[in-house]
Design an enzyme around this catalytic site. Structure first.
Site, mmCIF file in Angstrom:
data_model
loop_
_atom_site.group_PDB
_atom_site.id
_atom_site.type_symbol
_atom_site.label_atom_id
_atom_site.label_comp_id
_atom_site.label_asym_id
_atom_site.label_seq_id
_atom_site.Cartn_x
_atom_site.Cartn_y
_atom_site.Cartn_z
ATOM 1 N N ARG A 37 12.563 4.933 13.013
ATOM 2 C CA ARG A 37 11.349 5.746 12.907
ATOM 3 C C ARG A 37 10.429 5.509 14.119
ATOM 4 O O ARG A 37 10.915 5.179 15.192
ATOM 5 C CB ARG A 37 10.670 5.434 11.564
ATOM 6 N N ARG A 75 5.344 11.057 -2.602
ATOM 7 C CA ARG A 75 4.942 10.780 -1.216
ATOM 8 C C ARG A 75 6.105 11.016 -0.247
ATOM 9 O O ARG A 75 7.122 10.329 -0.327
ATOM 10 C CB ARG A 75 4.518 9.302 -1.132
ATOM 11 N N GLU A 128 12.661 -9.059 1.982
ATOM 12 C CA GLU A 128 11.866 -7.894 2.378
ATOM 13 C C GLU A 128 12.662 -6.621 2.084
ATOM 14 O O GLU A 128 13.874 -6.581 2.306
ATOM 15 C CB GLU A 128 11.567 -7.988 3.880
ATOM 16 N N ASN A 145 8.191 -5.312 -0.750
ATOM 17 C CA ASN A 145 8.023 -4.206 0.191
ATOM 18 C C ASN A 145 6.555 -4.204 0.597
ATOM 19 O O ASN A 145 5.699 -3.777 -0.171
ATOM 20 C CB ASN A 145 8.406 -2.865 -0.437
ATOM 21 N N ARG A 169 6.659 1.183 13.709
ATOM 22 C CA ARG A 169 7.310 0.682 12.483
ATOM 23 C C ARG A 169 8.479 -0.242 12.794
ATOM 24 O O ARG A 169 9.090 -0.810 11.894
ATOM 25 C CB ARG A 169 7.817 1.847 11.635
ATOM 26 N N ASP A 194 1.423 -15.417 6.832
ATOM 27 C CA ASP A 194 0.938 -16.789 6.650
ATOM 28 C C ASP A 194 1.038 -17.229 5.192
ATOM 29 O O ASP A 194 1.341 -18.393 4.910
ATOM 30 C CB ASP A 194 -0.520 -16.909 7.114
ATOM 31 N N HIS A 206 12.502 -2.299 2.602
ATOM 32 C CA HIS A 206 11.895 -1.029 3.015
ATOM 33 C C HIS A 206 12.830 0.085 2.584
ATOM 34 O O HIS A 206 14.040 -0.003 2.828
ATOM 35 C CB HIS A 206 11.679 -0.960 4.526
ATOM 36 N N LEU A 207 12.273 1.113 1.957
ATOM 37 C CA LEU A 207 13.111 2.236 1.527
ATOM 38 C C LEU A 207 13.700 2.973 2.727
ATOM 39 O O LEU A 207 14.872 3.334 2.737
ATOM 40 C CB LEU A 207 12.277 3.226 0.706
ATOM 41 N N SER A 208 12.856 3.204 3.733
ATOM 42 C CA SER A 208 13.301 3.936 4.919
ATOM 43 C C SER A 208 13.826 2.941 5.958
ATOM 44 O O SER A 208 13.503 1.747 5.900
ATOM 45 C CB SER A 208 12.133 4.733 5.504
ATOM 46 N N PRO A 241 0.791 -1.230 0.000
ATOM 47 C CA PRO A 241 0.000 0.000 0.000
ATOM 48 C C PRO A 241 0.827 1.286 0.000
ATOM 49 O O PRO A 241 1.853 1.369 0.677
ATOM 50 C CB PRO A 241 -0.820 -0.113 1.291
ATOM 51 N N ASN A 242 0.326 2.216 -0.768
ATOM 52 C CA ASN A 242 0.862 3.583 -0.878
ATOM 53 C C ASN A 242 2.181 3.683 -1.639
ATOM 54 O O ASN A 242 2.676 4.786 -1.876
ATOM 55 C CB ASN A 242 1.004 4.233 0.516
ATOM 56 N N ALA A 244 3.052 -0.601 5.024
ATOM 57 C CA ALA A 244 2.583 -0.659 6.413
ATOM 58 C C ALA A 244 2.046 -2.041 6.794
ATOM 59 O O ALA A 244 2.049 -2.403 7.980
ATOM 60 C CB ALA A 244 1.516 0.404 6.635
ATOM 61 N N TYR A 287 11.064 9.016 1.618
ATOM 62 C CA TYR A 287 11.082 7.922 0.630
ATOM 63 C C TYR A 287 11.806 8.271 -0.675
ATOM 64 O O TYR A 287 11.938 7.417 -1.544
ATOM 65 C CB TYR A 287 9.643 7.493 0.318
ATOM 66 N N HIS A 311 3.969 -4.328 9.132
ATOM 67 C CA HIS A 311 3.937 -4.160 10.588
ATOM 68 C C HIS A 311 2.714 -4.823 11.212
ATOM 69 O O HIS A 311 2.641 -4.955 12.427
ATOM 70 C CB HIS A 311 3.915 -2.670 10.945
HETATM 71 C C1 DQA Z 1 7.934 1.420 4.033
HETATM 72 C C2 DQA Z 1 7.949 1.630 5.553
HETATM 73 C C3 DQA Z 1 6.563 1.459 6.141
HETATM 74 O O1 DQA Z 1 6.583 1.712 7.539
HETATM 75 C C4 DQA Z 1 5.588 2.424 5.503
HETATM 76 O O2 DQA Z 1 4.287 2.197 6.001
HETATM 77 C C5 DQA Z 1 5.616 2.367 4.011
HETATM 78 C C6 DQA Z 1 6.919 2.313 3.361
HETATM 79 C C7 DQA Z 1 9.309 1.711 3.419
HETATM 80 O O3 DQA Z 1 9.539 1.271 2.300
HETATM 81 O O4 DQA Z 1 10.132 2.399 4.032
HETATM 82 O O5 DQA Z 1 4.591 2.444 3.352
HETATM 83 O O6 DQA Z 1 7.619 0.062 3.753
#
Ligand code: DQA
Length: 151
Positions: A108, A19, A99, A75, A112, A88, A101-103, A11-12, A78, A24, A81
């Site tokens: 943080r 964003r 896995e 990735n 997270r 599963d 994650h950009l950040s 998502p997102n 959210a 990011y 988390h």
């Molecule tokens: C994220 C980190 C997550 O906490 C956040 O909700 C994202 C982006 C990252 O790539 O840093 O949507 O997955």
């Protein structure tokens, strides 16, 4: 048979580029997918890219990849988390997941700092921005070679 990877974003992440750029970066998801594709083409791999804001759609893709792909670069946004269902799906499929994650999620907010995916992933690339996806491709190559899946 060509090595096939699923590049899965949750998502997102479709909003990348605009964003929260301070967190990011300015690279769009399209640009990230292209950079991974370029690497895959150079290696003779096939990459299928998919992004969804919906948990069930991500689960469907994990299940499908289990049948036709060697590894998932994921990735989960959210959902990483919170989603027991995504975790599963990975365990049920038995497919290796890297896995991303950009950040740096550990630097943080408290909420997270936990990943439900990390304990069932083969590893994670965290905090390197858009470069993390290409680093995950390198990690995938080492992992699959180590397992004898590729030469
Ligand atoms: C994220 C980190 C997550 O906490 C956040 O909700 C994202 C982006 C990252 O790539 O840093 O949507 O997955």
């Amino acid at each position: 048979m060509k090595t096939r990877i699923l590049l899965l974003n949750g998502p997102n992440l479709n909003l990348l580029g605009g964003r929260e750029p301070a967190v990011y970066g300015r690279t769009t998801l399209r640009e990230i997918e292209r950079s991974v594709q370029v690497l895959a083409e150079a290696w003779g791999w096939e990459v299928v890219c998919f992004q969804s804001n919906h948990e069930g759609m991500l689960i469907d893709r994990i299940q499908a990849a289990t049948a036709d792909s060697q590894l998932i670069i994921f990735n989960p946004g959210a959902y990483g988390h919170t989603s027991i269902a995504l975790r599963d799906a990975i365990v049920a499929g038995g497919i290796p997941v890297i896995e991303v994650h950009l950040s740096n999620i550990f630097a943080r907010e408290d909420f997270r700092r936990r990943s439900l995916i990390a304990p069932v992933a083969v590893g994670a690339i965290i905090g390197f921005g858009a470069d993390g996806y290409r680093l995950a491709m390198e990690a995938a190559r080492h992992y699959l070679a180590g397992k004898g899946v590729i030469a």
